[in-house]
Scaffold this active site. Structure first.
Site, PDB file in Angstrom:
ATOM      1  N   TYR A 195      -1.440   0.114  10.464  1.00  0.00           N
ATOM      2  CA  TYR A 195      -1.565  -0.491   9.135  1.00  0.00           C
ATOM      3  C   TYR A 195      -0.380  -0.073   8.260  1.00  0.00           C
ATOM      4  O   TYR A 195       0.264  -0.905   7.612  1.00  0.00           O
ATOM      5  CB  TYR A 195      -2.887  -0.017   8.515  1.00  0.00           C
ATOM      6  CG  TYR A 195      -3.140  -0.416   7.080  1.00  0.00           C
ATOM      7  CD1 TYR A 195      -3.523  -1.710   6.742  1.00  0.00           C
ATOM      8  CD2 TYR A 195      -3.033   0.527   6.036  1.00  0.00           C
ATOM      9  CE1 TYR A 195      -3.791  -2.064   5.431  1.00  0.00           C
ATOM     10  CE2 TYR A 195      -3.296   0.184   4.721  1.00  0.00           C
ATOM     11  CZ  TYR A 195      -3.669  -1.106   4.410  1.00  0.00           C
ATOM     12  OH  TYR A 195      -3.936  -1.460   3.104  1.00  0.00           O
TER      13      TYR A 195
ATOM     14  N   SER B  15       0.828  -1.201   0.000  1.00  0.00           N
ATOM     15  CA  SER B  15       0.000   0.000   0.000  1.00  0.00           C
ATOM     16  C   SER B  15       0.861   1.249   0.000  1.00  0.00           C
ATOM     17  O   SER B  15       1.976   1.245   0.536  1.00  0.00           O
ATOM     18  CB  SER B  15      -0.899   0.015   1.224  1.00  0.00           C
ATOM     19  OG  SER B  15      -1.587   1.236   1.303  1.00  0.00           O
TER      20      SER B  15
END
Ligand SMILES: Cc1cc2nc3c(=O)[nH]c(=O)nc-3n(C[C@H](O)[C@H](O)[C@H](O)COP(=O)(O)OP(=O)(O)OC[C@H]3O[C@@H](n4cnc5c(N)ncnc54)[C@H](O)[C@@H]3O)c2cc1C
Ligand SMILES: NC(=O)c1ccc[n+]([C@@H]2O[C@H](COP(=O)([O-])OP(=O)(O)OC[C@H]3O[C@@H](n4cnc5c(N)ncnc54)[C@H](OP(=O)(O)O)[C@@H]3O)[C@@H](O)[C@H]2O)c1
Lengths: 246, 439
Positions: free
Chosen positions: A151, A138
């Site tokens: 995250y 990501s």
């Protein structure tokens, strides 16, 4: 341009991105091994792929947070040609910050688990001398932000892992591809207000991944604009960055 | 913001796009009022509801294909285009297809769609083995001619007002090639067109394209297209080894909204005349796609009507009334002088079991009108003519009719009773059902 190596193992196969990927691979004639925590939920997807594309589809159970990946890897019908790690967990930053168990789950699902599992597959692909390993990481991993750094840091670890693995396997016949999708309209982001120009559909992510694999790319941003945005975000001096509310 | 294919009316609707049948069932229960939506190819407001629209785009899986029996089981959101793409190369085609393949199976059932073979094959609903219907009270009922028959009869043609079609199984049609043997026949006027239709009853497919701008002696001037699935032995020798091959053509897209002027009377007249002259009478082998879906090659062709959008008018008249009634309809349209380059006439076969199913034995007429007050007034006159001749209008095309037009549906009371019995009143609603006071 090379054909994707079949069969394709997709881990986290119930996600919207994975479903689109399964369709795209099946359309190119690949056999599929779909792995998810609840493989029964993939029965409709499997029958659809079989009817639409006459694809051979196998469903297997897999929890990426399992401490030992070997039972799963050895239970596979064959060593896959391509593996795509799609499993991931966004979690809630506030909850992760408040509760170590929640944070642990986010870390395990985005980094520890996927890294362990891919290592196990990579060893076998290295021995065979062929394979493709694709990890969905990501842009959140490129710089820690106050709003989602549990995250983000786990994805940062995963990105570093993939780049190291690529380096290690570069001359061993195994291709490693890092995917940074940017925003994608999926179950993960349902209900969030996402800027349309920066948001991809799962089908676009799938197409971008297949094209990157066929061309032997190392890193792919689905929407090219993200590459620029992240270059700018990385360039902001830490002293300034820390005062921004991001 | 959602609209039907006619891009009028447009409504802001709360939408939900569930990924599984279970989530879809939960959404039905959660929303106080909701309507399912397939691929939005109905023209008007049938799949609009400001309070809730359930998008079925993620519920489009094919579930089983029984090649021995020729039966496909799939989810309601499955696109007909995907089914054809997957199954035509294996020698299977849809038993009934509308004039666009970009519709869902749920939408085909809910409108009980008809094709160019209606005079022989009936509507789509007649080819169903069963369907699974989700209701707002959480139940999922398997409906068929033998189980929950009333609910089944209400759902085929029921315009989404009886629940969400989760899954369905239907019979497929065996074909030997991806070609159609087409016969083109010119009809100089309306009587000639009727005569050809009546004598062409044993052709599988038939449809007429009427030049809606002709008057007097040339009223109803049309081209008839008759068709049969080509058999393998009818293909040229060189093509027989690959009977399902087709030339890949990238569809074109209408890039911008056409300005309103583009559709004024003059160019339409020129277009119609040209089209009439260019189509050669006689027999030809044509690809199945352009035969059934001439407009699908031009994606988003609905934009040629510009921003104001358009409405389509489609009615059917009973056989005995067709000749007189069609003449009156065409005269009214020609007098209105409203540019319209898509006018389709078709012979229909027997009425179906669906309570709100559109077809009846007789003739159906369909054409487009750009949205304008003049045209809306004209459509009211067409409604009156249709009613006087004992006909009815097609709900899948409608965006503007008044509640009284529902008198064309004699089984409306039975449909209402089903809605009451299963607790659907107020729960499954569309702007159309409210406008038409379906209740
Ligand atoms: C170019 C063109 C040509 C056409 N030609 C023909 C033709 O030849 N013959 C013909 O009969 N029709 C024809 N139509 C109309 C079209 O076939 C119907 O409107 C059909 O219902 C559209 O399907 P859809 O999936 O787009 O449904 P939508 O337009 O999204 O919805 C139509 C209706 O179906 C309901 N519905 C949709 N999915 C479900 C579901 N899963 N469960 C319950 N209800 C559902 C909706 O609530 C709504 O009432 C044509 C349309 C176009 C644009
Ligand atoms: N959506 C975005 O904007 C975006 C942006 C960048 C990156 N990504 C990444 O893209 C990937 C796919 O995400 P998505 O957007 O498609 O969201 P998603 O639907 O939430 O996908 C996450 C997938 O991971 C699976 N998973 C979670 N924990 C697992 C475990 N312990 N073992 C095995 N599988 C597990 C889930 O399986 P279950 O079905 O069993 O829950 C689900 O299929 C993720 O890695 C995500 O981080 C997404």
């Amino acid at each position: 341009m090379t054909q994707p190596l079949s069969p394709v193992l997709i881990i986290g196969a119930g996600s919207d991105i994975a479903r689109a990927l399964a369709r795209a691979y099946a359309a190119r004639g690949c056999a599929l091994i779909l792995a998810a925590r609840d493989p029964a939920a993939l029965a409709t997807l499997a029958s659809d792929l079989e009817i639409r594309h006459r694809a051979a589809v196998t469903l297997v159970a897999c929890d990426v947070t399992a401490a030992d990946p070997e039972p799963f890897v050895t239970s596979l019908p064959v060593l896959p040609g391509t593996v795509v790690m799609v499993a991931g967990l966004l979690g809630d930053q506030a909850e992760s910050a408040a509760d170590a168990a929640v944070a642990e789950r986010v870390m395990a699902t985005n980094y520890n688990g996927p890294a362990r599992l891919l290592l196990s597959l990579a060893r076998r692909m290295e021995a065979r001398g062929s394979g493709a390993i694709i990890g969905i990481s990501s842009v959140a991993g490129e710089r820690g932000r106050g709003s989602n750094f549990i995250y983000g840091s786990a994805k940062a670890g995963f990105t570093a892992f993939l780049s190291g693995l690529r380096n290690h396997l570069a001359r061993k016949g195994v291709h490693v591809l890092t995917v940074k999708p940017g925003f994608v309209a999926t179950r993960m982001t349902e209900g969030m207000e996402l800027p349309p120009r920066l948001t991809a559909r799962p089908e676009q992510v799938a197409e971008a991944i297949l094209r990157a694999q066929e061309k032997g790319r190392d890193v792919v941003y689905v929407k090219p604009l993200w590459r620029m945005i992240m270059a700018i975000i990385r360039a902001v001096p830490e002293g300034v960055f820390k005062k921004l509310s991001l | 913001m959602l609209s039907g294919w006619g891009r009028w009316p447009i409504a802001r609707c709360a939408v939900t796009e569930p990924g599984t049948s279970a989530a879809a069932g939960a959404a039905l229960a959660d929303f106080t009022s909701i309507i399912p939506r397939g691929n939005g190819r109905s023209y008007g407001d049938a799949s609009l509801n400001p309070d809730g629209v359930l998008l079925t785009s993620r519920l489009g899986h094919m579930l089983t294909l029984d090649e021995a029996a020729g039966v496909l089981e799939c989810e309601g959101g499955t696109l007909l285009s995907d089914i054809i793409e997957a199954l035509l190369p294996r020698g299977w085609f849809a038993p009934v297809t509308p004039g666009t393949r970009f519709v869902t199976v749920g939408g085909m059932i809910a409108a009980d769609v008809h094709g160019k073979n209606h005079h022989g094959a009936g509507g789509f609903g007649g080819h169903l083995l069963w369907l699974d219907l989700a209701l707002p009270d959480g139940r999922v009922l398997r409906c068929s001619p033998a189980e929950h028959e009333e609910l089944f009869a209400a759902t085929c043609g029921g315009m989404g007002l009886t629940g969400l079609i989760l899954r369905a199984a239907f019979r497929l049609l065996r074909v030997e090639t991806a070609r159609i043997r087409q016969r083109t026949v010119r009809a100089p006027d309306l009587d000639a067109a009727f005569a050809i239709f009546e004598s062409a009853q044993d052709w599988t497919y038939s449809v007429a394209w009427i030049d809606g701008l002709q008057t007097d002696a040339r009223l109803g001037r049309s081209l008839l297209f008759l068709g049969e699935h080509a058999r393998a032995e009818e293909l040229p020798l060189a093509e027989r080894s690959r009977p399902f091959a087709r030339a890949a053509r990238a569809p074109k897209r209408v890039p911008i909204d056409f300005p309103a002027i583009a559709l004024s009377r003059l160019p339409v007249r020129a277009f119609n005349t040209l089209y009439y002259q260019r189509q050669r009478p006689g027999d030809a082998l044509v690809d199945l796609y352009p035969y059934f879906y001439p407009l699908d090659a031009l994606l988003e062709w609905n934009r040629i009507y510009g921003r104001r959008g358009f409405v389509q008018y489609q009615c059917v008249l009973p056989l005995a009334e067709s000749r007189a009634g069609m003449r009156r309809l065409l005269e009214a349209i020609a007098r209105g002088g409203n540019a319209s380059f898509l006018a389709v006439l078709k012979r229909m076969g027997a009425e179906s079991f669906g309570h709100l199913s559109f077809p009846m034995e007789g003739y159906t007429l369909a054409m487009d009108f750009p949205t304008s007050t003049g045209n809306l007034a004209l459509l009211d006159r067409l409604d009156a003519i249709t009613a006087e001749h004992g006909g009815r209008i097609y709900l899948a095309k409608d965006a503007r009719a008044a509640p009284a037009t529902m008198r064309g549906y004699p089984r409306l009371e039975r449909f209402r009773a089903v809605r009451r019995d299963y607790g659907l009143v107020g729960r499954l609603e569309s702007l159309q059902s409210q406008r038409l006071e379906i209740g």
